[in-house]
Scaffold this active site. Sequence first.
Site, PDB file in Angstrom:
ATOM      1  N   GLU A 198      76.401  19.786 -19.579  1.00 53.27           N
ATOM      2  CA  GLU A 198      75.091  19.658 -20.575  1.00 53.27           C
ATOM      3  C   GLU A 198      74.879  18.255 -20.793  1.00 53.27           C
ATOM      4  OE1 GLU A 198      76.680  20.640 -24.889  1.00 53.27           O
ATOM      5  OE2 GLU A 198      74.715  21.225 -25.136  1.00 53.27           O
TER       6      GLU A 198
ATOM      7  N   LYS B  90      68.958  26.296 -25.048  1.00 51.87           N
ATOM      8  CA  LYS B  90      70.372  26.685 -26.091  1.00 51.87           C
ATOM      9  C   LYS B  90      69.820  27.349 -27.321  1.00 51.87           C
ATOM     10  CE  LYS B  90      74.327  24.164 -27.487  1.00 51.87           C
ATOM     11  NZ  LYS B  90      74.949  22.825 -27.845  1.00 51.87           N
TER      12      LYS B  90
ATOM     13  N   CYS C 218      77.489  25.426 -24.009  1.00 53.41           N
ATOM     14  CA  CYS C 218      78.517  24.771 -25.107  1.00 53.41           C
ATOM     15  C   CYS C 218      78.688  25.460 -26.378  1.00 53.41           C
ATOM     16  CB  CYS C 218      78.049  23.356 -25.270  1.00 53.41           C
ATOM     17  SG  CYS C 218      79.386  22.116 -25.960  1.00 53.41           S
TER      18      CYS C 218
HETATM   19  N1  LIG Z   1      77.567  20.104 -27.513  1.00 54.68           N
HETATM   20  C1  LIG Z   1      77.994  21.379 -28.196  1.00 54.68           C
HETATM   21  O1  LIG Z   1      77.592  22.168 -28.396  1.00 54.68           O
HETATM   22  C2  LIG Z   1      79.323  21.086 -28.834  1.00 54.68           C
HETATM   23  C3  LIG Z   1      80.026  22.113 -29.515  1.00 54.68           C
HETATM   24  C4  LIG Z   1      81.366  21.754 -30.087  1.00 54.68           C
HETATM   25  O2  LIG Z   1      81.785  20.666 -30.295  1.00 54.68           O
HETATM   26  C5  LIG Z   1      82.159  22.780 -30.832  1.00 54.68           C
HETATM   27  O3  LIG Z   1      81.768  24.197 -30.793  1.00 54.68           O
HETATM   28  O4  LIG Z   1      83.228  22.613 -31.168  1.00 54.68           O
END
Ligand SMILES: NC(=O)CCC(=O)C(=O)O
Length: 266
Positions: free
Chosen positions: A40, A111, A146
């Site tokens: 990502e 996303k 993510c």
């Molecule tokens: N970039 C993200 O979506 C980080 C997600 C995260 O840090 C978490 O779910 O814990």
Amino acid sequence: MRVSLIQLDVDPAESPDARRSRAAALVRRQHGSDLVVLPELWLLGGFAYDAWSDGAEPLDGPTAEAMSEAAKDAGVWLHAGSIVERDPDGPIYNTSMLYSPTGELTRSYRKIHRFGFDQGEAAVMGAGTELVTAGTEFGTLGLATCYDLRFPELFRALLDAGTEIFVVPAAWPARRREHWTLFARARAVEEQAFVLACNTAGTHGGVEQGGRSLVVDPWGAVLAEAGAGEEVLTVEFDPAEAARARQEFPVLRDRVMGIRAPAERG
Ligand SMILES: NC(=O)CCC(=O)C(=O)O
């Protein structure tokens, strides 16, 4: 099916142009794989919020062009991770891109769940609204990014849309590494699907990244797992195992739809 996850080190000391060239060269080196995956927001950094607005690009910008060329040169399906997408008529989005082996942008996914609890990504990016799957000769890919990993209902909806292999690019911090591994395995077991989870290494926006990209099979077995630093994780598996697992242990048939809370008693 041979997949390669490129767990890129995202270091603010390296310019985005240099990182783009390096990522494209790494993709080219994966000739012989069927699917290559990048993480990502690897160009600007998943937590480098200050860089996002100036570094945003359209879906035919320089990163898209470089990824299309790299996919074509390597002759691979390329999930190019995500970029900060500039929509000319709207906000910026965290958008992942899937290229065919001929370099065609076949799918993009904005996303849906933005991270930050009203800050960071959740404050400055728009939210995607559409589920995205892609049919390939290896089965149907379902795209998530993510923080989406924390939302099983998204994965269930992607399952219902035919997914056999989930592809999840991430910039997941080291301090919640246990959650990363746990969720990747949980989603694989729940949906009886492969999960290809590709994280970043390094530290960006002051947040140390967890690495530990992993490939999980439909039984929840970890087929391969990276360390904490930059690494290309390559593994082979039979994608037909998703159908076999669903037949051999047909838990998905026992779903009960429309479960509701009991009506309030008067
Ligand atoms: N970039 C993200 O979506 C980080 C997600 C995260 O840090 C978490 O779910 O814990």
